[in-house]
Design a protein around this motif. Structure first.
Motif, PDB file in Angstrom:
ATOM      1  N   ALA A 183       9.731  19.222   2.492  1.00 11.92           N
ATOM      2  CA  ALA A 183      10.159  20.585   2.153  1.00 11.92           C
ATOM      3  C   ALA A 183      11.079  20.600   0.942  1.00 11.92           C
ATOM      4  CB  ALA A 183      10.842  21.224   3.356  1.00 11.92           C
ATOM      5  N   TYR A 184      11.958  19.620   0.813  1.00 12.30           N
ATOM      6  CA  TYR A 184      12.969  19.642  -0.249  1.00 12.30           C
ATOM      7  C   TYR A 184      12.635  18.735  -1.427  1.00 12.30           C
ATOM      8  CZ  TYR A 184      16.011  22.304   2.853  1.00 12.30           C
ATOM      9  OH  TYR A 184      16.540  23.295   3.656  1.00 12.30           O
ATOM     10  N   TYR A 185      11.778  17.770  -1.223  1.00  7.70           N
ATOM     11  CA  TYR A 185      11.497  16.828  -2.305  1.00  7.70           C
ATOM     12  C   TYR A 185       9.984  16.707  -2.520  1.00  7.70           C
ATOM     13  CZ  TYR A 185      16.409  15.772  -1.591  1.00  7.70           C
ATOM     14  OH  TYR A 185      17.769  15.877  -1.457  1.00  7.70           O
ATOM     15  N   SER A 186       9.396  15.570  -2.107  1.00 11.06           N
ATOM     16  CA  SER A 186       7.972  15.336  -2.340  1.00 11.06           C
ATOM     17  C   SER A 186       7.447  14.360  -1.301  1.00 11.06           C
ATOM     18  CB  SER A 186       7.757  14.749  -3.741  1.00 11.06           C
ATOM     19  OG  SER A 186       6.475  14.157  -3.867  1.00 11.06           O
ATOM     20  N   PRO A 187       6.173  14.482  -0.895  1.00  8.89           N
ATOM     21  CA  PRO A 187       5.602  13.487   0.009  1.00  8.89           C
ATOM     22  C   PRO A 187       5.700  12.069  -0.539  1.00  8.89           C
ATOM     23  CG  PRO A 187       4.143  15.380  -0.170  1.00  8.89           C
ATOM     24  CD  PRO A 187       5.208  15.566  -1.204  1.00  8.89           C
ATOM     25  N   GLY A 188       5.754  11.955  -1.872  1.00 11.94           N
ATOM     26  CA  GLY A 188       5.864  10.626  -2.465  1.00 11.94           C
ATOM     27  C   GLY A 188       7.082   9.868  -1.986  1.00 11.94           C
ATOM     28  N   TRP A 189       8.199  10.572  -1.802  1.00 10.18           N
ATOM     29  CA  TRP A 189       9.412   9.912  -1.319  1.00 10.18           C
ATOM     30  C   TRP A 189       9.245   9.437   0.126  1.00 10.18           C
ATOM     31  CZ3 TRP A 189      12.469   8.239  -4.848  1.00 10.18           C
ATOM     32  CH2 TRP A 189      12.608   8.943  -6.039  1.00 10.18           C
ATOM     33  N   VAL A 190       8.483  10.177   0.913  1.00  7.32           N
ATOM     34  CA  VAL A 190       8.204   9.737   2.288  1.00  7.32           C
ATOM     35  C   VAL A 190       7.423   8.424   2.270  1.00  7.32           C
ATOM     36  CG1 VAL A 190       6.977  10.307   4.424  1.00  7.32           C
ATOM     37  CG2 VAL A 190       8.240  12.085   3.197  1.00  7.32           C
ATOM     38  N   PHE A 191       6.419   8.339   1.391  1.00  6.92           N
ATOM     39  CA  PHE A 191       5.625   7.117   1.303  1.00  6.92           C
ATOM     40  C   PHE A 191       6.483   5.923   0.875  1.00  6.92           C
ATOM     41  CE2 PHE A 191       2.171  10.320  -0.020  1.00  6.92           C
ATOM     42  CZ  PHE A 191       1.901  10.613   1.303  1.00  6.92           C
TER      43      PHE A 191
ATOM     44  N   VAL B 210       0.835  -1.206   0.000  1.00  7.35           N
ATOM     45  CA  VAL B 210       0.000   0.000   0.000  1.00  7.35           C
ATOM     46  C   VAL B 210       0.867   1.253   0.000  1.00  7.35           C
ATOM     47  CG1 VAL B 210      -1.688   1.327   1.327  1.00  7.35           C
ATOM     48  CG2 VAL B 210      -1.942  -1.151   1.112  1.00  7.35           C
ATOM     49  N   ALA B 211       1.905   1.268   0.839  1.00  5.90           N
ATOM     50  CA  ALA B 211       2.776   2.445   0.911  1.00  5.90           C
ATOM     51  C   ALA B 211       3.494   2.678  -0.411  1.00  5.90           C
ATOM     52  CB  ALA B 211       3.786   2.275   2.047  1.00  5.90           C
ATOM     53  N   PHE B 212       3.986   1.612  -1.036  1.00  4.98           N
ATOM     54  CA  PHE B 212       4.654   1.760  -2.335  1.00  4.98           C
ATOM     55  C   PHE B 212       3.683   2.266  -3.398  1.00  4.98           C
ATOM     56  CE2 PHE B 212       7.938  -1.450  -0.860  1.00  4.98           C
ATOM     57  CZ  PHE B 212       8.965  -0.523  -0.810  1.00  4.98           C
ATOM     58  N   GLY B 213       2.441   1.750  -3.361  1.00  3.84           N
ATOM     59  CA  GLY B 213       1.446   2.207  -4.328  1.00  3.84           C
ATOM     60  C   GLY B 213       1.128   3.680  -4.170  1.00  3.84           C
ATOM     61  N   LEU B 214       0.968   4.133  -2.937  1.00  2.00           N
ATOM     62  CA  LEU B 214       0.693   5.548  -2.675  1.00  2.00           C
ATOM     63  C   LEU B 214       1.874   6.415  -3.094  1.00  2.00           C
ATOM     64  CD1 LEU B 214      -0.997   7.843  -1.515  1.00  2.00           C
ATOM     65  CD2 LEU B 214      -0.150   7.234   0.769  1.00  2.00           C
ATOM     66  N   GLY B 215       3.087   5.954  -2.795  1.00  3.01           N
ATOM     67  CA  GLY B 215       4.272   6.719  -3.180  1.00  3.01           C
ATOM     68  C   GLY B 215       4.399   6.858  -4.685  1.00  3.01           C
ATOM     69  N   ALA B 216       4.172   5.765  -5.421  1.00  3.00           N
ATOM     70  CA  ALA B 216       4.298   5.802  -6.877  1.00  3.00           C
ATOM     71  C   ALA B 216       3.267   6.741  -7.495  1.00  3.00           C
ATOM     72  CB  ALA B 216       4.151   4.389  -7.435  1.00  3.00           C
ATOM     73  N   LEU B 217       2.005   6.643  -7.062  1.00  4.83           N
ATOM     74  CA  LEU B 217       0.968   7.509  -7.614  1.00  4.83           C
ATOM     75  C   LEU B 217       1.228   8.978  -7.290  1.00  4.83           C
ATOM     76  CD1 LEU B 217      -2.254   5.400  -6.900  1.00  4.83           C
ATOM     77  CD2 LEU B 217      -1.162   5.807  -9.112  1.00  4.83           C
ATOM     78  N   THR B 218       1.766   9.236  -6.102  1.00  3.34           N
ATOM     79  CA  THR B 218       2.062  10.619  -5.723  1.00  3.34           C
ATOM     80  C   THR B 218       3.167  11.194  -6.598  1.00  3.34           C
ATOM     81  OG1 THR B 218       1.403  10.163  -3.428  1.00  3.34           O
ATOM     82  CG2 THR B 218       2.743  12.131  -3.815  1.00  3.34           C
ATOM     83  N   LEU B 219       4.234  10.438  -6.812  1.00  2.00           N
ATOM     84  CA  LEU B 219       5.346  10.926  -7.629  1.00  2.00           C
ATOM     85  C   LEU B 219       4.933  11.105  -9.093  1.00  2.00           C
ATOM     86  CD1 LEU B 219       8.313   8.850  -6.145  1.00  2.00           C
ATOM     87  CD2 LEU B 219       7.823  11.281  -5.800  1.00  2.00           C
ATOM     88  N   LEU B 220       3.965  10.304  -9.534  1.00  2.00           N
ATOM     89  CA  LEU B 220       3.474  10.431 -10.906  1.00  2.00           C
ATOM     90  C   LEU B 220       2.418  11.526 -11.045  1.00  2.00           C
ATOM     91  CD1 LEU B 220       3.138   6.646 -11.834  1.00  2.00           C
ATOM     92  CD2 LEU B 220       4.856   8.253 -12.703  1.00  2.00           C
ATOM     93  N   GLY B 221       2.015  12.129  -9.924  1.00  2.00           N
ATOM     94  CA  GLY B 221       1.000  13.175  -9.963  1.00  2.00           C
ATOM     95  C   GLY B 221      -0.388  12.665 -10.245  1.00  2.00           C
ATOM     96  N   GLU B 222      -0.654  11.388  -9.945  1.00  2.00           N
ATOM     97  CA  GLU B 222      -1.946  10.780 -10.260  1.00  2.00           C
ATOM     98  C   GLU B 222      -2.815  10.556  -9.025  1.00  2.00           C
ATOM     99  OE1 GLU B 222      -3.000  10.249 -13.284  1.00  2.00           O
ATOM    100  OE2 GLU B 222      -1.123  10.952 -14.186  1.00  2.00           O
ATOM    101  N   ILE B 223      -2.476  11.191  -7.913  1.00  2.00           N
ATOM    102  CA  ILE B 223      -3.216  10.974  -6.678  1.00  2.00           C
ATOM    103  C   ILE B 223      -4.119  12.164  -6.388  1.00  2.00           C
ATOM    104  CG2 ILE B 223      -1.547  12.048  -5.102  1.00  2.00           C
ATOM    105  CD1 ILE B 223      -3.419   8.732  -4.503  1.00  2.00           C
TER     106      ILE B 223
ATOM    107  N   VAL C  85      -5.689   9.670  -1.353  1.00  2.00           N
ATOM    108  CA  VAL C  85      -4.833   9.622  -0.164  1.00  2.00           C
ATOM    109  C   VAL C  85      -5.626   9.068   1.018  1.00  2.00           C
ATOM    110  CG1 VAL C  85      -3.428  10.958   1.448  1.00  2.00           C
ATOM    111  CG2 VAL C  85      -3.429  11.540  -0.974  1.00  2.00           C
ATOM    112  N   LEU C  86      -6.875   9.506   1.164  1.00  2.00           N
ATOM    113  CA  LEU C  86      -7.722   8.984   2.234  1.00  2.00           C
ATOM    114  C   LEU C  86      -7.915   7.470   2.105  1.00  2.00           C
ATOM    115  CD1 LEU C  86     -10.481  11.744   2.492  1.00  2.00           C
ATOM    116  CD2 LEU C  86      -8.946  11.038   4.327  1.00  2.00           C
ATOM    117  N   ALA C  87      -8.136   7.021   0.874  1.00  2.00           N
ATOM    118  CA  ALA C  87      -8.362   5.596   0.657  1.00  2.00           C
ATOM    119  C   ALA C  87      -7.109   4.786   1.013  1.00  2.00           C
ATOM    120  CB  ALA C  87      -8.758   5.343  -0.798  1.00  2.00           C
ATOM    121  N   PHE C  88      -5.951   5.244   0.564  1.00  2.00           N
ATOM    122  CA  PHE C  88      -4.707   4.538   0.883  1.00  2.00           C
ATOM    123  C   PHE C  88      -4.431   4.580   2.392  1.00  2.00           C
ATOM    124  CE2 PHE C  88      -3.728   4.764  -3.652  1.00  2.00           C
ATOM    125  CZ  PHE C  88      -3.050   3.577  -3.850  1.00  2.00           C
TER     126      PHE C  88
END
Length: 553
Positions: A177-185, A101-114, A119-122
């Motif tokens: 702050a420096y990158y993207s929430p996707g990397w956190v996921f 689930v975390a990898f799926g959320l991270g990938a969609l966030t980095l691709l701008g498809e979330i 986010v609530l669903a994940f």
């Protein structure tokens, strides 16, 4: 990895460092720190991402609901599952699920498809994994260290979460702050993988089946019944709700105090939380060195008194600098109280029902926090912030009186290993199907009239054990023609459930039974008779438990 705590058990008195001498505990504890840091990073990143994706305050607020709702829905079922299946396998499933689930959320966030709803669903899916994982993660500690070391291991588990609370939000904030929430996921997903690998390397001994297997619904009933007829556990649950309901004011209103009463920034809020985490870690060290000087009941009372002062200080102290030592002491008190509750629960429960009881403890704790947050938050909105905090302080002061009707019992000396002392009854004819029933068991004693008042007191404890371990009804009768002949009976839904009673009986219970049997004066042992419904009635539906006979509660 070695799995036997006894293999390298040190003989000197245990300390806070002792659990780390067990390789499996050490590996799993480190993995839990990493995983908890990832979870706190995830929480910060998820809320921030929803905030940037929508202008709806409701959707942002629903992030907390998405995180906590699965615990309310699944905590008790998760406990039942944890007692029915191999805990190691279940941990592998839950950790793997959360990693995906975390990898799926991270990938969609980095691709701008979330989206915000995505986010609530994940987050809700992660909450499901966490709800299924939590009771097992709590109870697995009992398999990694011996009983004398367990209080220190549970304390270290609390330290793990507080280290993560101090580090996770800060690390997550920098990455956002420096990158993207996707990397956190994605990093959170990696933390789940690391934990999965540690659990995979744990070679847990195969469990030996003890009696007929329980079904899911029956397991849930058995867990609730165990709590109902276990005064020590029931007392902890009442005290837990009383404490968490009042302590929730600090967690719910600290940010409001920081922003509205003191007019400070979010940075000051983070600093106050850091002081809280530092206090919790310090509390672990203090308990490791001097915790034996206070029993669990005294620790809870002292911690509750500290939280009375915490709520008063949040209402009245005029500066953040004055709140720093308050939050530090609050962290010590929080860890002291929560580890006392958790340790008492785990040391009073045999392995067969452990995950179920822990799940009920966690449910009561979360209920206290959730209901308390609503009550104190509503009071702050309708009256004033100070009134809500002072009201919470008054509640906690009042909750200390619960120690009188619901004292916490010390677990030292309890032997909860299976007694296995009941011989299987002789069965004539064809074998009995486990679903046949109901079953009535009668045990006949010869007790002189002079000993009957003392016998009655002793048998009341045994009656409670019968009900706790599966009986739907239990009681004691006297033969009116022969007053010295007393018959104990208990009624069980099925033959299989009665067989499970045999395997649930512990050596501690055996001592209670021995106290009853010492009043039996006949040279022969008490006569035990088993009655099965005639004609045999397979698949009898389990009835609603009857109340015990009057005077046998």
């Amino acid at each position: 990895m070695s799995t036997s705590p006894a293999a390298s058990a040190p003989q000197p008195q245990a300390t806070l460092a002792t659990p780390f001498t067990y390789a499996v505990f050490r590996a799993i504890w480190i993995a839990s720190v990493v995983s908890n840091i990832g979870t706190w990073m995830q929480n910060v990143a998820g809320v921030w991402l929803v905030t940037t994706l929508t202008t709806s305050a409701l959707l942002v607020a629903l992030m907390q609901t998405a995180t906590s709702l699965p615990s309310f829905l699944l905590s008790m079922p998760a406990g039942a599952i944890g007692d029915l299946v191999d805990r190691r396998k279940l941990l592998l499933v839950t950790q793997g699920f959360m990693g995906v689930v975390a990898f799926g959320l991270g990938a969609l966030t980095l691709l701008g498809e979330i989206s915000a709803l995505g986010v609530l669903a994940f987050t809700f899916l992660l909450g499901i994994g966490a709800a299924l994982n939590a009771p097992i993660w709590q109870t697995v500690t009992t398999e990694l260290v011996p009983r004398p070391v367990l209080p220190f291991a549970i304390t270290l588990n609390g330290v793990s979460n507080n280290i993560a609370r101090a580090m996770g939000p800060a690390i997550g904030g920098v990455i956002i702050a420096y990158y993207s929430p996707g990397w956190v996921f994605l990093l959170n997903g990696i933390s789940f993988v690391a934990t999965w690998l540690v659990v995979y390397r744990w070679r847990r001994p195969a469990e030996i089946s003890s009696g007929p297997a329980e079904n899911f619904i029956g397991a849930l009933r058995a867990g609730m019944r165990y709590v109902q007829y276990s005064p020590a556990i029931y007392a902890v649950l009442v005290r837990t709700f009383g404490f968490s309901f009042g302590a929730s004011a600090m967690w719910a209103l600290l940010s409001v105090v920081t922003a509205r009463r003191l007019h400070l920034s979010s940075g000051s809020y983070g600093v106050l939380l850091s002081w809280l985490g530092a206090g919790a870690i310090t509390g672990a060290l203090l308990m490791g060195r001097a915790g034996h000087r206070l029993n669990f009941n005294q620790r809870v009372l002292l911690g509750t008194l500290v939280f009375v002062g915490t709520n008063v200080a949040l209402a009245l102290v005029p500066s953040e600098y004055g709140l720093f030592p308050v939050m530090f002491l609050s962290g010590i008190a929080w860890l002291m109280v929560m580890t006392s509750f958790s340790t008492t629960v785990q040391l009073h429960v045999p392995k067969w029902v452990q995950a179920r009881v822990v799940s009920m403890y966690m449910l009561v704790f979360q209920a206290g926090l959730s209901v308390g947050s609503i009550v104190w938050g509503e009071l702050a909105d309708r009256v004033s912030l100070q009134t809500a905090l002072l009201g919470a302080a008054g509640w906690m002061l009042l909750s200390m009186t619960l120690a009188l009707p619901f004292p916490m019992r010390q677990p030292e000396g309890l032997d909860l290993t299976p007694a296995e002392n009941w011989p299987d009854p002789a069965v004539e004819g064809e074998a009995i199907d486990p679903d046949d029933g109901p079953v009535v068991v009668m045990i006949e004693y010869q007790v002189p009239a002079a000993d009957q008042p003392a016998f009655r007191q002793a048998v009341e404890r045994l009656t409670r054990l019968r009900l706790r371990d599966g009986a739907l009804r239990a009681g004691v009768f006297t033969d009116v023609a022969r007053p010295e002949q007393i018959t104990e009976f208990f009624y069980v839904a099925t033959w299989g459930e009665h067989q499970r009673q045999h395997h649930r009986f512990t050596r501690e219970d055996q001592a209670v039974e021995a106290q009853v049997r010492q009043f039996h004066t006949n040279s022969e042992p008490p006569r035990v008779t088993h009655f099965l419904a005639f004609p045999r009635t397979p698949n009898v539906e389990v009835a609603t438990p009857f109340e015990t006979m009057e005077g046998q509660q």
